[in-house]
Design an enzyme around this catalytic site. Sequence first.
Site, mmCIF file in Angstrom:
data_model
loop_
_atom_site.group_PDB
_atom_site.id
_atom_site.type_symbol
_atom_site.label_atom_id
_atom_site.label_comp_id
_atom_site.label_asym_id
_atom_site.label_seq_id
_atom_site.Cartn_x
_atom_site.Cartn_y
_atom_site.Cartn_z
ATOM 1 N N CYS A 85 0.840 -1.318 -0.164
ATOM 2 C CA CYS A 85 0.002 -0.133 0.030
ATOM 3 C C CYS A 85 0.965 1.250 -0.106
ATOM 4 C CB CYS A 85 -0.800 -0.038 1.231
ATOM 5 S SG CYS A 85 -0.112 0.172 2.995
ATOM 6 N N ALA A 88 3.074 1.681 2.936
ATOM 7 C CA ALA A 88 4.319 0.874 2.906
ATOM 8 C C ALA A 88 5.314 1.378 2.127
ATOM 9 C CB ALA A 88 3.923 -0.477 2.266
ATOM 10 N N ARG A 119 11.619 -4.881 6.254
ATOM 11 C CA ARG A 119 12.800 -4.538 5.190
ATOM 12 C C ARG A 119 14.020 -4.763 5.864
ATOM 13 N NH1 ARG A 119 13.629 -0.398 1.169
ATOM 14 N NH2 ARG A 119 13.221 -1.203 -0.793
ATOM 15 N N HIS A 217 5.757 6.479 -2.412
ATOM 16 C CA HIS A 217 7.091 6.894 -2.985
ATOM 17 C C HIS A 217 7.212 8.462 -3.195
ATOM 18 C CE1 HIS A 217 7.487 2.532 -4.163
ATOM 19 N NE2 HIS A 217 8.081 2.739 -3.098
HETATM 20 S S1 SF4 Z 1 -1.573 -1.961 6.064
HETATM 21 FE FE1 SF4 Z 1 -2.613 -0.218 6.933
HETATM 22 S S2 SF4 Z 1 -2.211 1.642 5.606
HETATM 23 FE FE2 SF4 Z 1 -1.633 -0.247 4.543
HETATM 24 S S3 SF4 Z 1 -3.503 -0.591 3.450
HETATM 25 FE FE3 SF4 Z 1 -3.625 -1.606 5.249
HETATM 26 S S4 SF4 Z 1 -4.870 -0.759 6.559
HETATM 27 FE FE4 SF4 Z 1 -4.165 0.674 5.050
#
Ligand code: SF4
Length: 553
Positions: A85, A88, A119, A217
């Site tokens: 996402c 991330a 990571r 990014h």
């Molecule tokens: S990990 Fe958290 S920020 Fe990423 S898509 Fe899932 S709920 Fe959203």
Amino acid sequence: MTDTARTQTDLERQIAQASQDVKQAPSPIDQNTTQTAVKDIVEAYPAKVGKKRAKHIVVRDPNQPEQTIDANVRTTPGIITQRGCAFAGCKGVVVGPIGDVVHIVHGPVGCSYYSWLIRRNQFRARANGRNFVNYCFTTDLTEHDIVFGGMTKLRQAIQEAYDIFQPPAITVHSTCPVGLIGDDIQGVSREMSEKLGISIVAFNCEGYKGVSQSAGHHIANNGFFKNWVGTNEAAEEVEGYTVNLMGEYNIGGDTWEIERVLEKCGIEVISKFSGDGSYDEATESHLAKLNLVMCHRSINYMADMMETKFGIPWIKVNFIGVNAFAKSLRKIAEVFDDPKLTERIETVIAEEMAETEAQLATYRERLTGKTVFLFVGGSRAHHYQELFADLGMKTVVAGYEFAHRDDYEGREALPNIKIDADSRNIEEIHVKQDPERYKPPFSEEALAKMEENKTLKDYKGMMPDMGEGTLLVDNISHHELDVLIERFKPDLIGSGIKDKYVIEKLGIPCKQLHNYDYGGPFAGFRGAVNFAKDVDLRVNTPVWKYVKAPWLN
Ligand code: SF4
């Protein structure tokens, strides 16, 4: 140049040619098999989905230089993707590796886990001893906060982090739930920045902000550029050949191997975005004479903005692979255009190549002719093809998780890329020349010559480097991967953690190329030897014959 250096350069030429031949070679997979696999993949989907996915799967035809591929569009719901996402991409990839800064995740602990030790970024503490990369700082939002708001918790978290760790800066990253309840992370960060007297930068990088981590990014680049780059106005000019290393994240210590060789050549790294990067160095990054862009996808925005504001040109480099590293060093020499530097670089290349080749030869004997699939990030699937080719291994299928069309087709595709609603979600910064600090480090004639030679600001993308009949698959799904593994039976797949164990259960070794499975460094000359050893152990172990793939039943 010495005679020794000249002899070693001949050896290097031979190795480079062999590697180039592997890269450009046509796919060893029978073309009927390839065409049938593509047809079967697409036909297994509902018609509408199949039509869409067909645009993301391209059989490489070098006679069609204008081949295009769809990329950076939403994954169809229901398809199992390898993507991450936006959060991330922002916290996990670009901002997180700045090691002396506290990075607070404002969100539930589940999202925060994704940013913590997932990571393998590495950081060496500078003189002040601060190193926070192994910590996970989170506001740990719960149902109560989602109903009543989490801003008080965020204020407290910033204060607590400051009191305990005394960092030079703090970053705040919001995740999906925070975006949904609308906590004003920008306001809280501004307020706390004034109170504490340090830089506190908020990133609205909610996971849903884009179609993949790529949006994160871009958000990270904007935040760095607006808040840190060039903010140390008192920093004095640095003499010599100075560069910033961009889009290199020091996984498994890659940055350190790259820096070792750059330093040996007499090239000083001012700042790193962001593997082994530090806050102070980031604020002085406007002093570098050249930006070296490794991962084009994750950081080309900042390279462009720094060029516009400060006049720092950028070149695309690849330090993964022996020949790729040598090529990139020569490109740097071409930009600085100083015979002394060029000679030094040539000597270093000759020395390093001879040493590396002596160790690689044995592995190459065992690996030549093996085939690879590569599904990694937004440049790695291109970069690693060079290193595999150095080992005699042919990449037959490759694709990115979150790239845009320019990463496949080259920057010439940029004017033809349609901006869609998802991309419009991301702030576009309008940058102007800094009236006092815009100082291109090279003369107008030199810049014009480099422009003509396409040395600067150029990237041809992955497509031209793939041989006839190889396959490009953007944002591959598990179904597509299953079919391709069954039909092509590759010797190795370079990919990420989400698919690693699925692949290995099918009897194919998988080399993680986001995290390196605790190996590394794999960049540069010494990294290539580590990689060869690791790949040889994986590919040539007899264990795979004991794993029964479903199609063998
Ligand atoms: S990990 Fe958290 S920020 Fe990423 S898509 Fe899932 S709920 Fe959203």
